[in-house]
Scaffold this active site. Structure first.
Site, PDB file in Angstrom:
ATOM      1  CB  CYS A 256       5.700   6.573  28.649  1.00  0.00           C
ATOM      2  SG  CYS A 256       7.700   6.700  29.050  1.00  0.00           S
TER       3      CYS A 256
ATOM      4  CG  ASP B  37      11.259   0.685  24.523  1.00  0.00           C
ATOM      5  OD1 ASP B  37      11.921   1.943  24.617  1.00  0.00           O
ATOM      6  OD2 ASP B  37       9.883   1.315  25.263  1.00  0.00           O
TER       7      ASP B  37
ATOM      8  CG  HIS C 132       9.206   3.952  25.071  1.00  0.00           C
ATOM      9  ND1 HIS C 132       8.824   3.005  26.150  1.00  0.00           N
ATOM     10  CD2 HIS C 132       8.462   5.181  25.741  1.00  0.00           C
ATOM     11  CE1 HIS C 132       8.056   3.944  26.934  1.00  0.00           C
ATOM     12  NE2 HIS C 132       8.130   5.338  26.742  1.00  0.00           N
TER      13      HIS C 132
END
Length: 276
Positions: free
Chosen positions: A156, A213, A245
């Site tokens: 991330c 995502d 995600h």
């Protein structure tokens, strides 16, 4: 006085114990890797303005270990990131996760991601890159690390940093970026994004992204792929069509076991292929 206070703060800061408050409750199927046969725990990394805490794990015996930098999510170096370092250590690596937000605040103690975002937004890319340089230096001089075998991976927020650090430090042999943001508006603190450095990249990076995502559009992934074609890095991007995600985050509902396991296998093969 402000600088003295800041120095005192980072000198006394520590890595998180357990999972960050903002990620509670923890999924029942969370992966737990014990430290048996490892040297694992918190350390201090000397940096330009003092010391920052980090979590490191390595085999208890041996030396000259290949080094893997593990770059945190927005939630800091909490239990999930620490567990990943232990997974690497079990495979013979010296894995280190430096706490890169420590000057701006302790995000592990915040219960809401909306409180965390403003803190993380204040972290300068230049500071992050400098701290990672210092971490590599510490690994080589103080932790039996082999600087000739340096890898990096991150998730991330950390996934974006992988691309940037590989451009900053060509001594990195290979990197794996998990669902890191690729494009964005340049600011004084974050002047460049991965697409801005892609064409000049020389370090091979494997990007692992989710087709579902909602925060990283496939258009930006394709834009990155196109830019990478003109580089000499031989980087690749894999998209898992049905993954959201944070599909590697086994402590969260976003976890997708099949894609996470495949990504981990690809990471290990990528490191081996490129000399880490």
């Amino acid at each position: 006085m402000k600088e003295i206070t800041r120095r005192k703060f980072i000198a006394t800061a520590t890595v998180a114990t357990g999972f960050a408050l903002a990620v509670q409750p923890i999924s029942a199927g969370v992966i737990t890797t014990d430290a048996k046969g490892l040297v694992a725990g918190a350390v201090k990394i000397p940096v330009k303005d003092g010391e920052i805490p980090a979590y490191r794990a390595a085999p208890a015996t041996g030396d000259n270990f290949p080094i893997v930098l593990v770059i945190q999510e927005i939630f800091g170096v909490h239990e999930h990131i620490q567990d990943i370092t232990r997974r690497f250590a079990r495979l013979g690596y010296l894995a280190i996760a430096p706490e890169l937000f420590v000057r701006e605040g302790d995000v592990s103690k915040l219960s809401n991601i909306d409180e965390i975002r403003p803190i993380v937004a204040k972290v300068p890319d230049s500071q992050v890159l400098s701290d990672l340089d210092a971490t590599v230096d510490w690994a080589k001089k103080s932790a039996k690390g082999n600087g000739e075998k340096l890898g990096i991976t991150g998730f991330c927020w950390g996934g974006r940093i992988i691309w940037l650090y590989a451009a900053h430090n060509p001594q990195v042999k290979a990197g794996v970026a998990w669902y890191g943001r690729l494009v964005g508006d340049a600011t004084e603190l974050q002047p460049k994004y991965p697409v801005d450095i892609a064409s000049k990249l020389t370090v091979p990076i494997l990007g692992l992204y989710g087709g579902k995502d909602t925060g990283i559009s496939l258009d930006t992934v394709e834009q990155m792929r196109e830019r990478l074609q003109s580089s000499s890095s031989k980087s690749e991007i894999i998209v898992y069509p049905n993954a959201p995600h944070a599909f590697f985050a086994d402590y969260r509902p976003s976890y997708r076991e099949k894609e996470a396991q495949d990504g981990w296998k690809r990471l290990l093969a990528w490191f081996k292929q490129n000399g880490v």
